[in-house]
Scaffold this active site. Structure first.
Site, short mmCIF file in Angstrom:
data_model
loop_
_atom_site.label_atom_id
_atom_site.label_comp_id
_atom_site.label_asym_id
_atom_site.label_seq_id
_atom_site.Cartn_x
_atom_site.Cartn_y
_atom_site.Cartn_z
N ASP A 37 -4.86 2.81 0.14
CA ASP A 37 -2.96 1.94 0.36
C ASP A 37 -2.77 0.72 0.11
OD1 ASP A 37 -2.27 4.40 1.03
OD2 ASP A 37 -3.25 4.43 3.74
N LYS A 59 2.50 2.42 0.54
CA LYS A 59 3.19 2.25 1.74
C LYS A 59 3.30 1.08 1.87
CE LYS A 59 3.96 6.77 3.07
NZ LYS A 59 3.00 7.21 1.74
N MET A 174 3.26 -0.53 12.93
CA MET A 174 4.55 -0.76 12.17
C MET A 174 5.55 -0.84 12.20
SD MET A 174 2.55 2.28 9.50
CE MET A 174 2.75 4.06 11.31
#
Length: 526
Positions: A37, A59, A174
């Site tokens: 990631d 992401k 997040m």
């Protein structure tokens, strides 16, 4: 299935590479494929074997990323091809890491797997900001909540207001982009507007930032301070705590707060990076020098056949020592071919490498540079000696010039060459890494270190050139010795610092000395 590989789901921890588990690092160092990631530190990528397939699937806001079913398919394909795969995730695989979904895909294809827990940022990041998620008499529980719930959409769940009635500490991962909505809906759910809140950017890393404010004002404070991602949001009474003695975890020492970019081979930058981190600095390779052997070339093969004709062997680097003995063995010769030969080395690092092969240097200059080596040999050798210099292509002409002026006979043969590759170029045959690679001045390095003239040339041709004055305190260029500094000068750039002794400790001491003087003039830019 007989040829099926193994998949390890590994938690990378909250960001600081030293907070990764020993088991996780061991798996990284032996994997055949890495699926990773967007990571807080590039250091994790430096631990994998050079032949490892690195596939970026992370992401990140503003960039294309794989959908989860595509990631699952990649893991299955790699494992079915027989590779040992590490699926590396920030934090822990099971804390909003979707590790469970990936395991279900592996199980559906009968692929063996193992999970390796990671330190979750939900606890570690507040902790390194001096915020305990629980504290007796203040918070008896904590709740970890994701800041978004649907792929490709910024949205909070319909029942979000209920979080406002929960006791204890609320930790949001997040969620920075949803901070205004988070605060408004928590207050709407009954949480007092003056409840303490904090936002921590780049937690556990040297450049972490922390802002604190009442819940109703935390978004304005974040905007005022320019806080960005990755960030963790903490809401609750413990968010007002400052249990860190105004220090960022363990980042202490004369280089605390300074970022150093390194140029060199992996072997060199591993050693230099460890020495710099011992002094509190954050060190990262920005240009990896790859050593390409020419031991099989006709010139070196001829030298191996004629070893009996040489009386002295000169080595100017540890790389030269290693490649010479490897090439000698491949050429069908052994140590008996060197029984009559004397050895000269440029410095103690090269001498130690020679000792690893069972030989002690007969000559080493007091000053570890090509000029001192040549002058010393010119005073020791005679016209009856024949010298073999096995070194890097493009090595310093000072060495051969002085030997020639002394009337000495030598063969100067290119045993290897060194080429540079930016470390942040992580493209592979499968997938490219994130498209936001930054130049060193954009990344805010305080120092860039050079260990060789070849490193200087590779750096200047890489497009990563630092522009002094781009930031407060500007980035300083540090050379391991005069020859390296002279190479910079030849290209119109002046070295800011040149080490007094030509080895790793000399380089570190030069940076520490400068950093101390900079701190007396003003704080480092962090």
């Amino acid at each position: 299935m007989e040829n099926t590989g193994m998949v390890y789901l590994v938690g990378a921890g909250p960001g600081d590479p030293s907070l990764m588990t020993l088991k996780g690092r061991a798996l990284l160092s032996a994997c055949g494929a890495l699926v990773y990631d967007h990571l807080a530190s590039r250091r994790f990528l430096e631990w994998v074997p050079s032949a490892c397939r690195k596939i970026y699937v992370g992401k990140q806001a503003g960039h294309h990323s794989m959908k989860q079913d595509e990631i699952n398919a990649v893991l299955v394909e790699l494992a079915l091809s027989g590779l040992t795969v590490v699926r590396l995730k920030g934090g822990d695989p099971f804390v909003f890491g979707r590790g469970g979904e990936e395991i279900q895909a592996l199980e559906a294809h009968g692929i063996p797997y193992e999970t390796v827990p990671g330190v979750t940022s939900a606890i570690a990041v507040p902790e390194c900001a001096g915020i305990p998620v629980t504290h007796r008499g203040v918070s008896r529980s904590f709740h970890v909540i994701t800041g978004h719930t649907l792929d490709g959409k910024d949205c909070l769940p319909p029942e979000f207001e209920t979080y406002g009635s929960l006791p204890g500490t609320l930790v949001f991962l997040m969620g920075l982009g949803q901070l205004p909505a988070i605060t408004a809906r928590l207050i709407g759910g009954g949480l007092a507007p003056d409840t303490p809140a904090a936002v921590i950017e780049k937690g556990t890393l040297p450049d972490q930032k922390v802002v604190r404010a009442p819940l109703s004002g935390i978004h304005a404070k974040v905007m005022e301070e320019g806080i960005g991602t990755p960030a963790v949001i903490v809401v609750g009474e413990t968010a007002s705590f400052h249990m860190n003695c105004d220090m960022k975890c363990s980042f202490t020492g004369p280089l605390a707060g300074y970022r150093i970019g390194m140029i060199g081979t992996r072997h060199f930058t591993d050693s230099l990076g460890h020495a710099l981190e011992q002094e509190g600095g954050e060190a990262r390779p920005i240009l990896e020098m790859e050593v390409i052997s020419h031991a099989a070339d006709p010139a070196m093969q001829e030298a191996y056949r004629n070893l009996s004709a040489y009386t002295w062997l000169i080595f100017t680097s540890a790389n030269g020592v290693r490649l010479f003995f490897q090439g000698m063995q491949q050429a069908g010769r052994d140590y008996r071919s060197l029984g009559h030969v004397k050895f000269a080395v440029i410095g103690d690092g090269t001498g130690r490498e020679l000792a690893n092969f069972g030989f002690h240097a007969d000559y080493m200059p007091d000053s570890f540079c090509a000029e001192a080596l040549a002058q010393g040999l010119a005073s020791v050798l005679t016209g009856s000696d024949r010298i073999l210099i096995a070194r890097s292509r493009g090595g310093s002409p000072v060495l051969t010039r002085i030997l020639e002026e002394a009337g000495l006979v030598y063969d100067d043969i290119a045993l290897y060459q060194v080429e540079g590759r930016p470390v942040n170029e992580q493209s592979t045959e499968d997938t490219e890494g994130p498209a936001d690679a930054k130049s060193p001045e954009e990344e805010g390095f305080d120092y860039i270190t050079f260990a060789s003239a070849s490193g200087v040339r590779a750096y200047l041709s890489s497009g990563l050139v630092i522009k002094p004055g781009q930031r407060s305190g500007h980035t300083k260029l540090v050379c391991i010795g005069d020859i390296t500094a002279e190479e910079l000068k030849k290209h119109g750039t002046k070295a800011d610092i040149t080490a007094g002794t030509y080895h790793i400790q000399g380089l570190v001491q030069a940076i520490v000395k400068d950093a101390i003087s900079r701190k007396t003039e003003g704080p480092a830019s962090v």
